[in-house]
Design a protein around this motif. Structure first.
Motif, PDB file in Angstrom:
ATOM      1  N   ASP A   1      18.584  -7.834  -4.869  1.00 52.29           N
ATOM      2  CA  ASP A   1      16.887  -6.830  -4.555  1.00 52.29           C
ATOM      3  C   ASP A   1      16.157  -8.610  -4.490  1.00 52.29           C
ATOM      4  N   GLU A   2      16.092  -9.695  -4.456  1.00 49.89           N
ATOM      5  CA  GLU A   2      15.140 -10.292  -4.549  1.00 49.89           C
ATOM      6  C   GLU A   2      15.237 -10.727  -2.964  1.00 49.89           C
ATOM      7  N   ILE A   3      16.112 -11.113  -2.251  1.00 52.07           N
ATOM      8  CA  ILE A   3      16.810 -11.302  -1.341  1.00 52.07           C
ATOM      9  C   ILE A   3      15.903 -10.295  -0.509  1.00 52.07           C
ATOM     10  N   VAL A   4      16.350  -8.976  -0.690  1.00 53.72           N
ATOM     11  CA  VAL A   4      15.974  -8.196   0.211  1.00 53.72           C
ATOM     12  C   VAL A   4      14.429  -8.255   0.120  1.00 53.72           C
ATOM     13  N   LYS A   5      14.057  -8.313  -0.826  1.00 57.41           N
ATOM     14  CA  LYS A   5      11.927  -8.603  -1.048  1.00 57.41           C
ATOM     15  C   LYS A   5      11.699  -9.108   0.115  1.00 57.41           C
ATOM     16  N   LYS A   6      12.779 -10.469  -0.366  1.00 58.27           N
ATOM     17  CA  LYS A   6      12.003 -11.841   0.440  1.00 58.27           C
ATOM     18  C   LYS A   6      12.110 -11.095   2.242  1.00 58.27           C
ATOM     19  N   ARG A   7      13.088 -11.129   2.579  1.00 55.17           N
ATOM     20  CA  ARG A   7      13.298 -11.388   4.268  1.00 55.17           C
ATOM     21  C   ARG A   7      12.385  -9.591   4.554  1.00 55.17           C
ATOM     22  N   LEU A   8      12.220  -9.076   3.798  1.00 61.03           N
ATOM     23  CA  LEU A   8      11.096  -7.480   4.260  1.00 61.03           C
ATOM     24  C   LEU A   8      10.214  -7.964   4.212  1.00 61.03           C
ATOM     25  N   LYS A   9       9.311  -8.803   3.210  1.00 62.60           N
ATOM     26  CA  LYS A   9       8.187  -9.110   3.581  1.00 62.60           C
ATOM     27  C   LYS A   9       7.826 -10.441   4.677  1.00 62.60           C
ATOM     28  N   GLU A  10       9.190 -10.949   4.794  1.00 60.01           N
ATOM     29  CA  GLU A  10       9.148 -12.311   6.201  1.00 60.01           C
ATOM     30  C   GLU A  10       8.951 -11.507   7.286  1.00 60.01           C
ATOM     31  N   GLU A  11       9.592 -10.311   7.523  1.00 61.69           N
ATOM     32  CA  GLU A  11       9.917  -9.552   9.149  1.00 61.69           C
ATOM     33  C   GLU A  11       8.529  -8.913   9.174  1.00 61.69           C
ATOM     34  N   ILE A  12       8.429  -8.258   7.774  1.00 65.49           N
ATOM     35  CA  ILE A  12       6.585  -7.269   7.990  1.00 65.49           C
ATOM     36  C   ILE A  12       5.553  -8.235   8.525  1.00 65.49           C
ATOM     37  N   ALA A  13       5.159  -9.422   8.282  1.00 68.68           N
ATOM     38  CA  ALA A  13       4.368 -10.245   8.625  1.00 68.68           C
ATOM     39  C   ALA A  13       4.542 -10.859   9.992  1.00 68.68           C
ATOM     40  N   ARG A  14       5.808 -10.948  10.538  1.00 67.74           N
ATOM     41  CA  ARG A  14       6.254 -10.669  12.154  1.00 67.74           C
ATOM     42  C   ARG A  14       5.505  -9.883  12.701  1.00 67.74           C
ATOM     43  N   GLN A  15       6.056  -8.565  12.502  1.00 69.21           N
ATOM     44  CA  GLN A  15       5.927  -7.757  13.529  1.00 69.21           C
ATOM     45  C   GLN A  15       4.511  -6.732  13.871  1.00 69.21           C
ATOM     46  N   PRO A  16       4.039  -7.286  15.095  1.00 67.24           N
ATOM     47  CA  PRO A  16       2.835  -6.722  15.622  1.00 67.24           C
ATOM     48  C   PRO A  16       1.837  -5.666  14.835  1.00 67.24           C
ATOM     49  N   TYR A  17       1.100  -5.642  14.425  1.00 67.84           N
ATOM     50  CA  TYR A  17       0.264  -4.831  13.462  1.00 67.84           C
ATOM     51  C   TYR A  17       0.090  -3.526  14.501  1.00 67.84           C
ATOM     52  N   LYS A  18       0.362  -3.066  16.162  1.00 69.41           N
ATOM     53  CA  LYS A  18       0.277  -2.065  16.352  1.00 69.41           C
ATOM     54  C   LYS A  18       1.822  -1.466  16.042  1.00 69.41           C
ATOM     55  N   ASN A  19       2.637  -2.049  16.482  1.00 69.08           N
ATOM     56  CA  ASN A  19       4.741  -1.458  15.483  1.00 69.08           C
ATOM     57  C   ASN A  19       4.474  -1.221  14.256  1.00 69.08           C
ATOM     58  N   ARG A  20       4.014  -1.734  13.284  1.00 67.26           N
ATOM     59  CA  ARG A  20       4.581  -1.831  12.273  1.00 67.26           C
ATOM     60  C   ARG A  20       5.345  -0.296  11.326  1.00 67.26           C
TER      61      ARG A  20
ATOM     62  N   MET B   1      14.236  -1.605  -0.615  1.00 64.66           N
ATOM     63  CA  MET B   1      12.988  -2.222  -0.852  1.00 64.66           C
ATOM     64  C   MET B   1      12.336  -1.332   0.044  1.00 64.66           C
ATOM     65  N   TYR B   2      10.889  -1.092  -0.642  1.00 67.02           N
ATOM     66  CA  TYR B   2      10.084  -0.178   0.196  1.00 67.02           C
ATOM     67  C   TYR B   2       8.530  -1.020  -0.246  1.00 67.02           C
ATOM     68  N   TYR B   3       8.065  -1.139   1.749  1.00 71.46           N
ATOM     69  CA  TYR B   3       7.221  -1.983   1.269  1.00 71.46           C
ATOM     70  C   TYR B   3       5.924  -1.081   2.239  1.00 71.46           C
ATOM     71  N   ASN B   4       5.216  -0.254   0.440  1.00 76.61           N
ATOM     72  CA  ASN B   4       3.850  -0.157   1.026  1.00 76.61           C
ATOM     73  C   ASN B   4       2.942  -0.253   1.182  1.00 76.61           C
ATOM     74  N   ARG B   5       2.248  -0.494   2.348  1.00 76.69           N
ATOM     75  CA  ARG B   5       0.968  -0.333   2.876  1.00 76.69           C
ATOM     76  C   ARG B   5       0.148   0.470   2.827  1.00 76.69           C
ATOM     77  N   ASP B   6      -0.998   0.042   1.834  1.00 76.07           N
ATOM     78  CA  ASP B   6      -2.592   0.488   2.023  1.00 76.07           C
ATOM     79  C   ASP B   6      -3.189  -0.151   3.145  1.00 76.07           C
ATOM     80  N   ARG B   7      -2.818   0.907   4.314  1.00 76.50           N
ATOM     81  CA  ARG B   7      -3.486   0.879   4.866  1.00 76.50           C
ATOM     82  C   ARG B   7      -5.372   0.074   5.272  1.00 76.50           C
ATOM     83  N   GLU B   8      -5.665   0.771   4.589  1.00 80.53           N
ATOM     84  CA  GLU B   8      -7.533   0.634   4.138  1.00 80.53           C
ATOM     85  C   GLU B   8      -7.797  -0.981   3.366  1.00 80.53           C
ATOM     86  N   SER B   9      -6.936  -1.041   2.760  1.00 78.06           N
ATOM     87  CA  SER B   9      -7.636  -2.226   1.630  1.00 78.06           C
ATOM     88  C   SER B   9      -6.487  -4.146   2.816  1.00 78.06           C
ATOM     89  N   GLY B  10      -5.432  -2.628   3.268  1.00 79.13           N
ATOM     90  CA  GLY B  10      -4.195  -4.381   3.944  1.00 79.13           C
ATOM     91  C   GLY B  10      -3.604  -5.043   2.376  1.00 79.13           C
TER      92      GLY B  10
END
Length: 714
Positions: A323-342, A365-374
């Motif tokens: 669980d921790e591995i998937v969570k960590k890697r998912l956060k890292e990958e999303i931080a690398r994504q261009p915003y328009k392709n997120r 793991m699901y990355y729940n993104r609040d687009r208004e508050s970021g």
């Protein structure tokens, strides 16, 4: 005249005889009553008083759940309760009197809490009970003439003024709150009056005065407890509350199985799947009551026992790390994504024993993104591993190669030249021209062209540039049949209430049939991919994945296991219709992909010592978002997937990884990073346990049985 006197003289005699007979009858009756009263009076009175037998079922705690090493992952914590079972014929004033008596021993909350519990209607009903005659005078006969009972009662409450409601002293709110709970109780079914934050003093006080509180009882109930908090909760599942009771949709079914309407039952996950095992046997008590509904005798008809325990195949320590591995890697990958392709938001993993089907860990793991508050958060959506269906990409090429070899359209070691193909008016190829490849190196380097040409041959066609394809009838069904043998596109059979079976493309044309062979047409779940690669790892046996390893009798010792009641054995669903020599060639191709230079996963796994094998996958996945003006834009993303097992020569763990909608052309390796991390975690834990001499439940059991056998022989 003399004749007349003679008649008169007979009348008194007849009357005397009649009176004498009547006297004898009454005397006999009185004598019999006297005998009954003297000899059998007490028994007769008791028999008169006993008017009804009532049977009450007292709930028992559910069975516990343990991981494969005997660690408790679902427990029960005691919950003390005060309950009310209303006697038949009880009246509102009786309940009010009981509420006043009970208020001397318990509190329903502080001032603010009571104000939330006690509503205006509750106050009006209380005032009405105390002032019924006065309030009834406020409604004329003409007003109530055409009203139903409920409508008339509501009109009476409406006539109670705000001033009268406000005149009720606040100290009566406790009584009103208790009566509100008493009113919700149904006949012969215990209703919980209070169980949240009940103090020992309250529990003891009520227990001491039960003879003064008709219908009130004190019981020890339970709540589910999760020592590992949210870990694996999607699969553990949930149970209904006492207020919800048994589901209405299945009410007749549950009632036929001796459930009560307010019983808690499993409503998802393992709690639902193994409800009949976890529920236990409720204690059955027969109460004998007199005509005033006073209990005169109690008999325990059946002793209650908590449900049987489940020993799961899950390694909870590995589960936490995954669980921790998937969570960590998912956060890292999303931080690398261009915003328009997120569009990336999920990552799913399954780890299982390919030889037994035991699921060791399952994460999502699901990355729940609040687009208004970021402000994003990562939450557990591991259920998607068996329900979310995604294009698998090249991970399925092992099935394609095996089909081509078994259908005798490709020969072992046969070399074809990987280059661009012109299929009708479409260009198809690998990620680059790979040159000569055979069945093994096509898997090592992930050749699309090898798979396409195999498809041509299975379909009875010869590749001619730009020539339209005309596959023979039944080609697509043959593709589906061969993939189904591995569990791709059919249920895996996992012991959960529901699982998705994949999305099968409809009305395929030859071009999309070729895409099917490289994982670009039909979609599968992460669990299906794990079953597929396990089938290859164990030499062609498709095994049902399962989460429950053993069923054990409940133990009286805390956090201890009882004796084994049932073992969940390995369940082979089918043997794939492929020769073993062909399976060995695919396994060699998988080994080369991870361990030989030029393999698509070599750079990730070249330095590990646990000898992994498997297949990487990349699938195009187009998204069509709309802008603020409603215009649609086509954006290409990629599903990054991976399947594998280790060690390659004696597999003990298989895995699948699915990360959908990764931004294209940013050089992501999240599927490979997660795969390496979870295998590292597995083998590191194995090493630590080996050094400490820690064995799982089954190994300990086998050791105990062997010792017992040795003692018997001696």
């Amino acid at each position: 005249m003399g004749k007349s006197k003679k008649k008169k003289s007979h009348l008194p005699l007849r009357m005397n005889i009649l009176f004498f007979v009547i006297f004898l009858l009454f005397a006999s009756l009185i004598l019999q009553l006297g005998v009954v009263q003297i000899l059998y009076g007490e028994d007769a009175q008791e028999e008169i008083n006993r008017t009804e037998n009532t049977t009450i079922h007292t709930p028992v705690p559910r069975g516990k759940m343990f991981d494969r090493f005997g660690r408790v992952i679902v427990d029960n914590e005691p919950l003390y309760s005060i309950t009310y079972t209303p006697p038949k014929g009880v009246q509102p004033m009786d309940r009010l009197k009981l509420a006043e008596d009970l208020a001397e021993f318990i509190s329903m909350g502080e001032e603010e809490e009571l104000k939330k519990i006690v509503r205006e209607r509750d106050l009006k009903e209380y005032f009405y009970l105390l002032n019924e005659e006065e309030v009834r005078e406020r409604v004329s006969q003409e007003e109530s003439e055409d009203l139903s009972g409920g409508e008339e009662y509501q009109l009476l409450l409406d006539r109670i003024t705000e001033e009268e409601v406000e005149s009720i002293p606040f100290e009566k709110y406790q009584v009103i709150a208790i009566k509100k709970e008493l009113d919700q109780a149904s006949a012969l079914a215990p209703h919980i009056i209070k169980n949240d934050e009940i103090t020992i003093e309250e529990y003891a006080s009520v227990a001491e005065h039960l003879n003064q509180l008709p219908g009130i009882n004190v019981t020890s109930d339970w709540n589910r407890k999760y020592p590992y908090e949210g870990t694996f909760r999607n699969y553990i599942g949930t149970i209904t509350t006492a207020e919800q009771g048994i589901p209405r949709a299945n009410q007749d079914y549950y009632l036929s199985l001796d459930y009560s309407r307010n019983d808690r039952v499993g409503k998802s996950g393992l709690e639902e799947k193994y409800e009949s095992i976890l529920r236990g046997s409720k204690e059955k008590i027969r109460y004998e009551t007199d005509k005033k509904n006073n209990i005169v005798n109690t008999e325990v008809v059946r002793e209650g026992s908590r449900g049987d325990d489940l020993v799961l195949s899950i390694d909870i320590e590995l589960q936490q790390q995954v669980d921790e591995i998937v969570k960590k890697r998912l956060k890292e990958e999303i931080a690398r994504q261009p915003y328009k392709n997120r569009f990336l938001e999920d990552a799913m993993v399954v780890m299982m024993d390919p030889n037994t089907g035991e699921v060791l860990a399952v994460s999502g793991m699901y990355y729940n993104r609040d687009r208004e508050s970021g402000e994003p958060e990562v939450v557990d959506h591991s259920y998607k591993a068996i329900q979310a269906q995604h294009l698998p990409g090249s991970t399925v090429k092992g099935a394609t190669v095996l089909m081509a070899l078994q259908e005798d359209v490709m020969q072992p070691g046969e070399s074809i030249y990987d280059r661009k193909l012109y299929v009708s008016d479409t260009v198809k190829g690998s990620y680059r021209n790979l040159g000569p490849v055979n069945d093994i190196t096509a898997l090592q380097k992930s050749s699309n062209v090898y798979m396409f040409l195999a498809g041509y041959r299975i379909g009875g066609e010869t590749y001619v540039p730009r020539k339209p394809i005309d596959f023979k009838s039944g080609t697509y069904n043959k593709f589906l049949y061969n993939f189904n043998q591995f569990g791709l596109g059919v249920p895996t059979g996992i012991d959960m209430p529901s699982e998705a079976t994949g999305v099968i493309g409809e009305k395929p044309i030859p071009g999309t049939q070729l895409d099917f062979l490289i994982g670009q047409y039909n979609s599968y779940t992460t669990m299906q991919l794990a079953q597929y690669v396990s089938t290859i790892a164990n030499d062609g046996y498709r095994i049902r994945p399962h989460l429950v390893k053993e069923i054990r009798e409940p133990s009286n010792e805390m956090e201890q296991l009882g004796s084994v009641k049932e073992n969940v054995n390995t369940d082979v669903l089918n043997r794939i219709d492929m020769e073993e020599k062909y399976i060995d060639r695919v396994k060699l191709g998988f080994q080369y992909a991870f361990q030989r230079q030029g393999g698509t996963a070599y750079s990730t796994f070249k330095d590990v010592d646990y000898r992994p094998a498997g297949k990487t996958g990349t699938a195009q996945n187009f998204m069509f978002p709309k802008d603020s003006n409603g215009n649609t834009t086509k954006i290409e993303t990629e599903n990054l997937t991976m399947v594998g097992y280790a060690p390659h020569d004696k597999p003990e763990v298989a895995f699948s990884v699915v990360v959908p909608h990764v931004g294209k052309q940013i050089g992501s390796s999240i599927n490979k990073d997660i795969s390496k991390d979870i295998l590292d975690a597995y083998f590191e834990l194995k090493k630590e346990r080996s050094e400490k001499g820690i064995e799982d439940v089954e190994e300990n059991l086998n050791e105990e049985e062997n010792e017992a056998s040795d003692n018997n022989e001696e």
